[in-house]
Design a protein around this motif. Structure first.
Motif, PDB file in Angstrom:
ATOM      1  N   MET B  86       0.807  -1.286   0.039  1.00 53.35           N
ATOM      2  CA  MET B  86      -0.304  -0.120  -0.129  1.00 53.35           C
ATOM      3  C   MET B  86       1.060   1.084  -0.452  1.00 53.35           C
ATOM      4  O   MET B  86       0.469   2.297  -0.459  1.00 53.35           O
ATOM      5  CB  MET B  86      -1.023  -0.284   1.316  1.00 53.35           C
ATOM      6  N   PHE B  87       2.029   1.626   1.020  1.00 53.13           N
ATOM      7  CA  PHE B  87       2.695   2.190   0.921  1.00 53.13           C
ATOM      8  C   PHE B  87       3.192   2.271  -0.429  1.00 53.13           C
ATOM      9  O   PHE B  87       3.059   4.024  -0.820  1.00 53.13           O
ATOM     10  CB  PHE B  87       4.113   2.072   1.984  1.00 53.13           C
ATOM     11  N   TRP B  88       3.984   1.427  -1.245  1.00 51.45           N
ATOM     12  CA  TRP B  88       4.665   2.262  -2.515  1.00 51.45           C
ATOM     13  C   TRP B  88       3.096   2.365  -3.544  1.00 51.45           C
ATOM     14  O   TRP B  88       3.531   3.364  -5.195  1.00 51.45           O
ATOM     15  CB  TRP B  88       5.136   0.567  -3.041  1.00 51.45           C
ATOM     16  N   PHE B  89       1.922   1.763  -3.186  1.00 54.86           N
ATOM     17  CA  PHE B  89       0.710   1.713  -4.612  1.00 54.86           C
ATOM     18  C   PHE B  89       1.031   3.400  -3.933  1.00 54.86           C
ATOM     19  O   PHE B  89       0.680   4.153  -4.625  1.00 54.86           O
ATOM     20  CB  PHE B  89      -0.381   1.303  -3.800  1.00 54.86           C
ATOM     21  N   TYR B 191       0.471  -0.780  13.182  1.00 58.27           N
ATOM     22  CA  TYR B 191       0.601   0.020  12.026  1.00 58.27           C
ATOM     23  C   TYR B 191      -0.229  -0.698  11.387  1.00 58.27           C
ATOM     24  O   TYR B 191      -0.411  -1.475  10.308  1.00 58.27           O
ATOM     25  CB  TYR B 191       2.287   0.515  12.237  1.00 58.27           C
ATOM     26  N   ILE B 192      -0.883   0.532  10.198  1.00 54.82           N
ATOM     27  CA  ILE B 192      -1.758   0.289   9.076  1.00 54.82           C
ATOM     28  C   ILE B 192      -1.451   0.845   7.906  1.00 54.82           C
ATOM     29  O   ILE B 192      -1.344   2.181   8.298  1.00 54.82           O
ATOM     30  CB  ILE B 192      -2.725  -0.345   9.051  1.00 54.82           C
ATOM     31  N   VAL B 193      -1.095   0.868   6.804  1.00 56.03           N
ATOM     32  CA  VAL B 193      -1.038   1.713   5.755  1.00 56.03           C
ATOM     33  C   VAL B 193      -2.394   1.460   5.137  1.00 56.03           C
ATOM     34  O   VAL B 193      -2.584   0.234   4.222  1.00 56.03           O
ATOM     35  CB  VAL B 193       0.465   1.804   4.816  1.00 56.03           C
ATOM     36  N   TRP B 194      -3.417   2.728   4.550  1.00 59.15           N
ATOM     37  CA  TRP B 194      -4.096   2.308   4.010  1.00 59.15           C
ATOM     38  C   TRP B 194      -3.761   2.744   2.395  1.00 59.15           C
ATOM     39  O   TRP B 194      -3.861   4.526   2.523  1.00 59.15           O
ATOM     40  CB  TRP B 194      -5.909   3.470   4.514  1.00 59.15           C
ATOM     41  N   GLY B 198      -3.218   6.846   3.217  1.00 60.14           N
ATOM     42  CA  GLY B 198      -1.971   6.085   3.794  1.00 60.14           C
ATOM     43  C   GLY B 198      -2.089   6.197   5.429  1.00 60.14           C
ATOM     44  O   GLY B 198      -2.649   5.207   5.896  1.00 60.14           O
ATOM     45  N   PRO B 199      -0.644   6.642   6.323  1.00 59.54           N
ATOM     46  CA  PRO B 199      -0.720   5.876   7.327  1.00 59.54           C
ATOM     47  C   PRO B 199      -1.515   6.142   8.412  1.00 59.54           C
ATOM     48  O   PRO B 199      -1.974   7.026   8.637  1.00 59.54           O
ATOM     49  CB  PRO B 199       0.796   6.320   8.124  1.00 59.54           C
ATOM     50  N   SER B 200      -1.459   4.667   9.579  1.00 54.85           N
ATOM     51  CA  SER B 200      -1.871   4.760   9.905  1.00 54.85           C
ATOM     52  C   SER B 200      -2.446   3.826  11.633  1.00 54.85           C
ATOM     53  O   SER B 200      -1.159   2.533  11.056  1.00 54.85           O
ATOM     54  CB  SER B 200      -4.121   5.193   9.741  1.00 54.85           C
ATOM     55  N   THR B 201      -2.513   3.231  12.642  1.00 52.76           N
ATOM     56  CA  THR B 201      -2.727   2.430  12.758  1.00 52.76           C
ATOM     57  C   THR B 201      -4.211   1.734  13.553  1.00 52.76           C
ATOM     58  O   THR B 201      -5.563   2.552  12.475  1.00 52.76           O
ATOM     59  CB  THR B 201      -2.730   2.764  14.542  1.00 52.76           C
ATOM     60  N   GLY B 266       8.284   8.219  11.769  1.00 48.90           N
ATOM     61  CA  GLY B 266       7.601   9.304  11.353  1.00 48.90           C
ATOM     62  C   GLY B 266       6.276   9.386  12.692  1.00 48.90           C
ATOM     63  O   GLY B 266       5.846  10.307  12.945  1.00 48.90           O
ATOM     64  N   TYR B 267       5.369   9.083  11.351  1.00 51.22           N
ATOM     65  CA  TYR B 267       4.016   8.198  12.153  1.00 51.22           C
ATOM     66  C   TYR B 267       3.699   8.591  13.882  1.00 51.22           C
ATOM     67  O   TYR B 267       2.946   8.687  14.491  1.00 51.22           O
ATOM     68  CB  TYR B 267       3.092   7.911  11.645  1.00 51.22           C
ATOM     69  N   MET B 268       4.410   7.027  14.324  1.00 55.19           N
ATOM     70  CA  MET B 268       3.488   6.719  15.281  1.00 55.19           C
ATOM     71  C   MET B 268       4.662   7.488  16.334  1.00 55.19           C
ATOM     72  O   MET B 268       3.909   8.304  17.435  1.00 55.19           O
ATOM     73  CB  MET B 268       4.579   5.444  15.445  1.00 55.19           C
ATOM     74  N   GLN B 269       5.393   8.569  15.865  1.00 53.61           N
ATOM     75  CA  GLN B 269       6.306   9.581  16.634  1.00 53.61           C
ATOM     76  C   GLN B 269       5.532  10.235  16.640  1.00 53.61           C
ATOM     77  O   GLN B 269       5.301  11.259  18.184  1.00 53.61           O
ATOM     78  CB  GLN B 269       7.915   9.770  17.013  1.00 53.61           C
ATOM     79  N   ARG B 270       5.645  11.026  16.082  1.00 57.09           N
ATOM     80  CA  ARG B 270       4.039  12.319  15.895  1.00 57.09           C
ATOM     81  C   ARG B 270       2.343  12.098  16.481  1.00 57.09           C
ATOM     82  O   ARG B 270       2.566  12.903  17.620  1.00 57.09           O
ATOM     83  CB  ARG B 270       4.078  12.629  14.489  1.00 57.09           C
ATOM     84  N   ARG B 271       2.218  10.856  16.617  1.00 55.57           N
ATOM     85  CA  ARG B 271       1.464  10.635  16.801  1.00 55.57           C
ATOM     86  C   ARG B 271       1.163  10.040  19.152  1.00 55.57           C
ATOM     87  O   ARG B 271       0.538  10.586  20.140  1.00 55.57           O
ATOM     88  CB  ARG B 271       0.120   9.048  16.484  1.00 55.57           C
ATOM     89  N   ALA B 272       2.170   9.272  19.202  1.00 52.44           N
ATOM     90  CA  ALA B 272       2.822   9.774  20.705  1.00 52.44           C
ATOM     91  C   ALA B 272       2.594  10.817  20.579  1.00 52.44           C
ATOM     92  O   ALA B 272       2.388  11.155  22.536  1.00 52.44           O
ATOM     93  CB  ALA B 272       3.469   8.472  20.405  1.00 52.44           C
ATOM     94  N   ALA B 273       3.144  11.720  20.625  1.00 49.87           N
ATOM     95  CA  ALA B 273       3.515  13.174  20.579  1.00 49.87           C
ATOM     96  C   ALA B 273       1.949  14.068  20.857  1.00 49.87           C
ATOM     97  O   ALA B 273       2.071  15.032  21.769  1.00 49.87           O
ATOM     98  CB  ALA B 273       4.730  13.396  20.147  1.00 49.87           C
TER      99      ALA B 273
END
Lengths: 175, 281
Positions: B86-89, B191-194, B198-201, B266-273
């Motif tokens: 999904m990421f490459w898509f 972690y899920i990429v839709w 894009g990135p999600s959990t 980046g996504y995981m750290q940003r959401r945690a912050a």
């Protein structure tokens, strides 16, 4: 720590001096930052648990390469620099022997970017072991990338990828 | 595992746990007379209780200061094979469709106009922001969001200008249901990429669904009106956002050794912050 503030201000001066030749600015910037960063701690931290599996030789090779990579990444910011100001917003102590220096990069009307420097005390000097940009730890981010590359393709491939990227950044800087 | 068991045992000793069971049995009886249904219902509530329980014992020890060094933990990525595809898509979609379209759009529409379009969407999307501030009992922020909508919709020419901030100093307080769940102790999950999104959990996906359900249009107009409108809105919003951040990926890619890993972390750290921020204010 005052040394970090001096270093950042010095780095800004070098970046803002558009008239000096790139070569000269690179050398100056490298000199300004090399004593303020703890590159061996950064390398160890960026590899996480994989560090323990490496031989002393591999460790020093990695540290050398990662140091060159970080330096070139920092230096390549010269090109992006267009007069942004750095505001120092004090310190947050992180416990005995650790501290965080908070700064904000102000860029006109856009909301400022917070850049924080994490420092540790080594004997009498303070050294930077990580930098956070918008609350994202740079070293932790590389740790996740390196962990994936090592697990999927091995340490040798990581060294090759890192070298390729470092050379790419170096060529971007112009030789 | 032992911490999970301890949490379960601790949960069962709490008065609200017994209340939950009592309620669940009553509710089960009410819904259907059979014993099986009752048991299933009680079990489901039990599961819910032990999931929520850790939120009430949030005195986890803080990590020691300083660099984690070689003892740093890395998070798992059980959905990696799907996520990577999904990421490459998404990356290709961005490269061949979104970025060119956004560049052309940026060429014809000057930046202030695009910023106004961004303000407009920010303004109409105020409901989830207000609701989630409310869910987290941040009354001032929730009220502020409603006031902002009122001010910007009128004085701000239908939301094109954020005068609530520039004239009245009313800052926007971003919030979403993923953060509300996190605020009440729900872990982020895998972690899920839709595709497209894009990135999600797991948690943020549930949050996204809940926030999307707060978009009012589908409740007032038939689906054949709301569906194309919603899709159109999403596309314009995406193009407009990308046009204001044209070198979003290029910047990350320049310094990344493994782009997927860089974006994931980046996504995981940003959401945690973000979660840490909303929990501390």
């Amino acid at each position: 720590m005052a040394v970090t503030q001096t270093m950042v201000n010095h780095a800004l001066q070098i970046m803002a001096d558009k008239n000096a030749p790139v070569q000269q600015r690179r050398r100056q910037l490298r000199e300004a930052i090399e004593n303020e960063f703890d590159f061996s701690e950064m390398s160890r931290s960026a590899l996480g648990y994989h560090w323990r599996a490496l031989s002393p030789n591999q460790r020093s090779q990695f540290t050398q390469l990662f140091t060159a990579f970080i330096e070139d990444a920092y230096l390549s910011k010269i090109q992006d620099y267009s007069g942004q100001q750095v505001q120092f917003q004090g310190q947050t102590p992180l416990g005995q022997g650790y501290t965080q220096i908070n700064t904000a990069i102000v860029q006109g009307s856009k909301s400022p970017i917070s850049v924080n420097y994490l420092l540790l005390q080594k004997d009498t000097t303070w050294k930077i072991y990580d930098v956070t940009v918008d609350a994202i730890s740079i070293i932790a981010n590389y740790r996740n990338q390196f962990n994936r590359v090592i697990n999927e393709k091995g340490f040798g491939q990581l060294m090759a990828d890192l070298q390729a990227k470092q050379q790419e950044l170096a060529s971007l800087l112009g030789s | 595992m032992s911490r999970f068991l301890k949490t379960c045992v601790w949960g069962m000793t709490q008065p609200w746990f017994r209340a939950n069971i009592a309620v669940s049995i009553d509710f089960g009886r009410l819904m259907a007379g059979g014993k099986l249904v009752k048991t299933i219902f009680a079990a489901l509530l039990f599961a819910l209780t032990v999931t929520v329980a850790p939120a009430f014992c949030a005195d986890l020890p803080a990590p020691p200061p300083g660099p984690p060094g070689e003892y740093a933990q890395s998070y798992g990525d059980p959905l990696a094979p799907f996520n990577e595809k999904m990421f490459w898509f998404n990356l290709k979609l961005d490269k061949y469709v979104l970025h060119p379209v956004a560049s052309g759009y940026a060429f014809v529409l000057p930046k202030p106009a695009r910023e106004s379009v961004g303000n407009f969407f920010n303004n109409v999307n105020f409901i989830p922001r207000a609701a989630n501030n409310l869910f987290q009992l941040k009354m001032a922020n929730a009220g502020g969001e409603v006031a902002r909508f009122g001010i910007n919709s009128t004085l701000g020419a239908g939301g094109l200008f954020d005068v609530a901030d520039s004239w009245f100093g009313l800052k926007q307080h971003n919030d979403d249901f993923g953060l509300t769940l996190g605020h009440y102790g729900v872990g982020s999950g895998a972690y899920i990429v839709w595709p497209f999104l894009g990135p999600s959990t797991v948690r943020d996906t549930v949050g996204y669904a809940a926030d999307s359900a707060m978009w009012p249009l589908p409740y007032f107009v038939p689906w054949y009106v709301s569906l194309p409108t919603g899709a159109g809105k999403a596309v314009v919003e995406a193009v407009n956002y990308r046009s204001l951040h044209l070198n979003l990926f290029e910047e990350v890619d320049r310094y990344a050794i493994d782009l997927y890993g860089a974006v994931q972390d980046g996504y995981m750290q940003r959401r945690a912050a973000r979660l840490k921020d909303i929990n501390s204010d």
